[in-house]
Write a protein that holds these residues in place. Structure first.
Motif, PDB file in Angstrom:
ATOM      1  N   ALA A   1     -16.369 -34.018 -13.812  1.00  0.00           N
ATOM      2  CA  ALA A   1     -15.207 -33.338 -14.398  1.00  0.00           C
ATOM      3  C   ALA A   1     -14.522 -34.171 -15.468  1.00  0.00           C
ATOM      4  N   ARG A   2     -14.988 -35.388 -15.693  1.00  0.00           N
ATOM      5  CA  ARG A   2     -14.347 -36.243 -16.689  1.00  0.00           C
ATOM      6  C   ARG A   2     -14.417 -35.585 -18.066  1.00  0.00           C
ATOM      7  N   GLY A   3     -13.285 -35.524 -18.727  1.00  0.00           N
ATOM      8  CA  GLY A   3     -13.222 -34.908 -20.045  1.00  0.00           C
ATOM      9  C   GLY A   3     -13.016 -33.408 -20.012  1.00  0.00           C
ATOM     10  N   HIS A   4     -12.925 -32.825 -18.818  1.00  0.00           N
ATOM     11  CA  HIS A   4     -12.727 -31.379 -18.680  1.00  0.00           C
ATOM     12  C   HIS A   4     -11.310 -31.097 -18.179  1.00  0.00           C
ATOM     13  N   GLY A   5     -10.662 -30.135 -18.792  1.00  0.00           N
ATOM     14  CA  GLY A   5      -9.310 -29.786 -18.382  1.00  0.00           C
ATOM     15  C   GLY A   5      -9.256 -28.822 -17.221  1.00  0.00           C
ATOM     16  N   ASN A   6     -10.349 -28.091 -16.976  1.00  0.00           N
ATOM     17  CA  ASN A   6     -10.385 -27.099 -15.904  1.00  0.00           C
ATOM     18  C   ASN A   6     -11.698 -27.234 -15.133  1.00  0.00           C
TER      19      ASN A   6
ATOM     20  N   LEU B   1     -12.119 -16.351 -10.613  1.00  0.00           N
ATOM     21  CA  LEU B   1     -10.688 -16.569 -10.429  1.00  0.00           C
ATOM     22  C   LEU B   1     -10.119 -17.605 -11.392  1.00  0.00           C
ATOM     23  N   PHE B   2     -10.822 -18.731 -11.544  1.00  0.00           N
ATOM     24  CA  PHE B   2     -10.239 -19.865 -12.258  1.00  0.00           C
ATOM     25  C   PHE B   2     -10.847 -20.131 -13.633  1.00  0.00           C
ATOM     26  N   ASN B   3     -11.972 -19.486 -13.954  1.00  0.00           N
ATOM     27  CA  ASN B   3     -12.588 -19.644 -15.266  1.00  0.00           C
ATOM     28  C   ASN B   3     -12.723 -21.126 -15.645  1.00  0.00           C
ATOM     29  N   PRO B   4     -13.345 -21.941 -14.753  1.00  0.00           N
ATOM     30  CA  PRO B   4     -13.448 -23.375 -15.035  1.00  0.00           C
ATOM     31  C   PRO B   4     -14.570 -23.695 -16.018  1.00  0.00           C
ATOM     32  N   GLU B   5     -14.472 -24.867 -16.603  1.00  0.00           N
ATOM     33  CA  GLU B   5     -15.559 -25.365 -17.446  1.00  0.00           C
ATOM     34  C   GLU B   5     -16.728 -25.834 -16.597  1.00  0.00           C
ATOM     35  N   ILE B   6     -16.422 -26.333 -15.405  1.00  0.00           N
ATOM     36  CA  ILE B   6     -17.470 -26.914 -14.567  1.00  0.00           C
ATOM     37  C   ILE B   6     -17.125 -26.730 -13.097  1.00  0.00           C
ATOM     38  N   VAL B   7     -18.146 -26.470 -12.290  1.00  0.00           N
ATOM     39  CA  VAL B   7     -18.034 -26.452 -10.832  1.00  0.00           C
ATOM     40  C   VAL B   7     -18.936 -27.558 -10.304  1.00  0.00           C
TER      41      VAL B   7
ATOM     42  N   ARG C   1     -27.179 -21.790  -8.262  1.00  0.00           N
ATOM     43  CA  ARG C   1     -27.035 -21.320  -9.645  1.00  0.00           C
ATOM     44  C   ARG C   1     -27.549 -19.887  -9.801  1.00  0.00           C
ATOM     45  N   GLU C   2     -28.688 -19.595  -9.168  1.00  0.00           N
ATOM     46  CA  GLU C   2     -29.240 -18.235  -9.262  1.00  0.00           C
ATOM     47  C   GLU C   2     -28.296 -17.222  -8.616  1.00  0.00           C
ATOM     48  N   ALA C   3     -27.708 -17.600  -7.471  1.00  0.00           N
ATOM     49  CA  ALA C   3     -26.800 -16.681  -6.781  1.00  0.00           C
ATOM     50  C   ALA C   3     -25.509 -16.485  -7.569  1.00  0.00           C
ATOM     51  N   VAL C   4     -24.990 -17.549  -8.161  1.00  0.00           N
ATOM     52  CA  VAL C   4     -23.781 -17.436  -8.977  1.00  0.00           C
ATOM     53  C   VAL C   4     -24.034 -16.499 -10.149  1.00  0.00           C
ATOM     54  N   THR C   5     -25.189 -16.616 -10.750  1.00  0.00           N
ATOM     55  CA  THR C   5     -25.540 -15.751 -11.886  1.00  0.00           C
ATOM     56  C   THR C   5     -25.539 -14.278 -11.486  1.00  0.00           C
ATOM     57  N   ARG C   6     -25.955 -14.001 -10.257  1.00  0.00           N
ATOM     58  CA  ARG C   6     -25.991 -12.605  -9.792  1.00  0.00           C
ATOM     59  C   ARG C   6     -24.594 -12.040  -9.553  1.00  0.00           C
ATOM     60  N   HIS C   7     -23.632 -12.906  -9.172  1.00  0.00           N
ATOM     61  CA  HIS C   7     -22.341 -12.400  -8.700  1.00  0.00           C
ATOM     62  C   HIS C   7     -21.176 -12.624  -9.661  1.00  0.00           C
ATOM     63  N   ALA C   8     -21.243 -13.618 -10.526  1.00  0.00           N
ATOM     64  CA  ALA C   8     -20.106 -13.904 -11.406  1.00  0.00           C
ATOM     65  C   ALA C   8     -20.089 -12.963 -12.606  1.00  0.00           C
ATOM     66  N   LEU C   9     -18.901 -12.725 -13.132  1.00  0.00           N
ATOM     67  CA  LEU C   9     -18.784 -11.929 -14.356  1.00  0.00           C
ATOM     68  C   LEU C   9     -19.374 -12.703 -15.534  1.00  0.00           C
ATOM     69  N   PRO C  10     -20.035 -12.013 -16.448  1.00  0.00           N
ATOM     70  CA  PRO C  10     -20.752 -12.703 -17.526  1.00  0.00           C
ATOM     71  C   PRO C  10     -19.877 -13.606 -18.393  1.00  0.00           C
ATOM     72  N   ARG C  11     -18.656 -13.144 -18.741  1.00  0.00           N
ATOM     73  CA  ARG C  11     -17.848 -13.944 -19.660  1.00  0.00           C
ATOM     74  C   ARG C  11     -17.414 -15.284 -19.058  1.00  0.00           C
ATOM     75  N   PRO C  12     -16.786 -15.311 -17.872  1.00  0.00           N
ATOM     76  CA  PRO C  12     -16.445 -16.621 -17.313  1.00  0.00           C
ATOM     77  C   PRO C  12     -17.676 -17.456 -16.959  1.00  0.00           C
ATOM     78  N   LEU C  13     -18.751 -16.793 -16.534  1.00  0.00           N
ATOM     79  CA  LEU C  13     -19.971 -17.530 -16.192  1.00  0.00           C
ATOM     80  C   LEU C  13     -20.532 -18.265 -17.401  1.00  0.00           C
ATOM     81  N   ALA C  14     -20.450 -17.624 -18.566  1.00  0.00           N
ATOM     82  CA  ALA C  14     -21.006 -18.235 -19.780  1.00  0.00           C
ATOM     83  C   ALA C  14     -20.311 -19.533 -20.137  1.00  0.00           C
ATOM     84  N   ALA C  15     -19.066 -19.709 -19.661  1.00  0.00           N
ATOM     85  CA  ALA C  15     -18.297 -20.916 -19.985  1.00  0.00           C
ATOM     86  C   ALA C  15     -18.381 -21.971 -18.895  1.00  0.00           C
ATOM     87  N   THR C  16     -19.126 -21.700 -17.810  1.00  0.00           N
ATOM     88  CA  THR C  16     -19.129 -22.567 -16.636  1.00  0.00           C
ATOM     89  C   THR C  16     -20.502 -23.188 -16.391  1.00  0.00           C
TER      90      THR C  16
END
Length: 414
Positions: A204-209, A327-333, A352-367
């Motif tokens: 998470a170093r260098g990431h604000g969210n 929920l949080f639209n983070p840069e990294i999990v 990662r494969e499961a997250v891709t199936r369930h997360a909304l495309p826009r926030p997922l693209a940033a994470t």
């Protein structure tokens, strides 16, 4: 709580030292740019840290034709910090220099029958004594001990308000520890400790969210929002492990049914295995560590049962992580703690494969979803930073008097 000028000064001093530890050597001008503080304020704070022998002058650098800039670096020998990771099955303790390099480690096994606060405290005291002896340092050099205990804690009073793994309620943990440990003590929980560790030295170093997912016996999420650690009103933010995954599902240790932890915590993974293959040799009754280790070896050996268990676990975990992404639209999990470390890349790939199936495309693209890169115990590392924060807060107070850590400004890690 309204912050005083002293609180703000402590937060600023902490942030400047954090930047020096992360970027040594560095100049006052670089520190001002990194922290957003004025050069005059940084110069004053650097002077205070020099007086405390926490940092040292280390020469000069050229500045594009101007006057050479003085460089400062952390003074690793200027003190020691101790981080304590209390978990259901172990107590792990690490002693750090001021550069947060590990100088000594100790671990105590905690048996299922050893759930009384006094028994856990005895293990902590033994391990703390061990690392001080191993490091061969004088006790006066220990600036403080940060203690992480699972569940909900009150930092100001040093109380473990609720630890579901042992059914603790309002245990005065730091008061009990003070009877055995002479150093200043500071309490928090592993969600906050892991998040700070990742923010200082990890993914998470260098990431604000960022969201740091703790996968152990217990499960939770440390939240970094807007560049700082998010605690919530009562220091209870991040209890994601006790959000509902399955309506009317498995009984969780918290007393509710269907919690995330009941499906992806170490006990939940053991139950996943038991339901799939009750007689599997991978299952070690009542031994979480041995079972998770066996699953990791089984996946490496392409054992079909082990692979199926990891797949099923990742299905639940990925759905839960997708909720965090939405929920949080983070840069990294960041997947952290001992279960994530043991199951490693195979678990990460499936999640990662499961997250891709369930997360909304826009926030997922940033994470990005990653494993923690921290080679040591991230909880101990984060707990040590709480001790460092406490030491900076008590500057100017009478030696030996412990003050509860204050809430820092939102732009600092804690």
């Amino acid at each position: 709580m309204k912050r005083t000028s002293r609180d703000i000064r402590t937060a600023n001093r902490y942030e400047v030292l954090r930047q020096i530890i992360a970027e040594s050597p560095t100049s006052r001008q670089e520190l001002a740019a990194a922290t957003g503080l004025s050069l005059a304020t940084v110069a004053t704070l650097v002077g205070e840290l020099l007086d405390l022998r926490m940092i040292t002058e280390v020469g000069f650098e050229d500045s594009a034709g101007g006057r050479p800039r003085g460089l400062v670096a952390v003074n690793s020998s200027g003190g020691a910090l101790i981080g304590v990771d209390i978990a259901e099955t172990y107590v792990h303790v690490e002693l750090f220099d001021l550069g947060l390099n590990v100088l000594a480690r100790a671990e105590e096994d905690v048996r299922p029958s050893e759930s009384l606060p006094e028994q856990v405290v005895a293990h902590v005291a033994t391990a703390v004594g061990s690392v001080v002896t191993q490091a061969g340092i004088e006790g006066a050099r220990v600036l403080g001990v940060g203690v992480s205990v699972p569940g909900q804690v009150d930092r100001a009073t040093g109380t473990s308000e609720y630890a579901p793994n042992w059914d603790w309620h309002d245990v005065p943990l730091l008061e009990l520890l003070t009877e055995h440990i002479a150093y200043p003590l500071y309490l928090d929980n592993p969600l906050r400790a892991s998040a700070v560790a990742e923010l200082w030295f990890g993914a998470a170093r260098g990431h604000g969210n960022a969201v740091v997912v703790n996968l152990g016996t217990g499960v939770g999420a440390g939240l970094v929002l807007g560049g700082g650690l998010h605690r919530g009103v009562s220091n209870s933010a991040g209890e994601w492990g006790h959000t509902t995954m399955v309506l009317d599902g498995r009984l969780c240790r918290c007393g509710d049914h269907g919690c995330v932890e009941a499906y992806v915590g170490a006990r939940g993974i053991m139950l996943n295995l038991r339901e799939l293959s009750p007689d599997s040799p991978l299952l070690h009754a009542e031994d979480q560590t041995a079972t998770i280790d066996a699953l990791a070896r089984g996946v490496a050996a392409d054992d079909p049962v082990a692979r199926r268990v990891v797949h099923e676990t990742a299905r639940y975990l990925g759905a839960g992580v997708a909720d965090l992404v939405n929920l949080f639209n983070p840069e990294i999990v960041v997947l952290s703690s001992w279960v994530a470390r043991t199951l490693g890349e195979p678990l990460l790939h499936e999640v990662r494969e499961a997250v891709t199936r369930h997360a909304l495309p826009r926030p997922l693209a940033a994470t990005e979803v990653v494993l923690s890169p921290i080679p040591t115990d991230p909880v101990c590392l984060g707990a040590a930073t709480f001790a460092l924060e406490g030491a900076l807060q008590t500057v100017g107070q009478k030696n030996g008097k412990r003050a509860a850590p204050v809430r820092s400004r939102t732009t600092t890690p804690s």
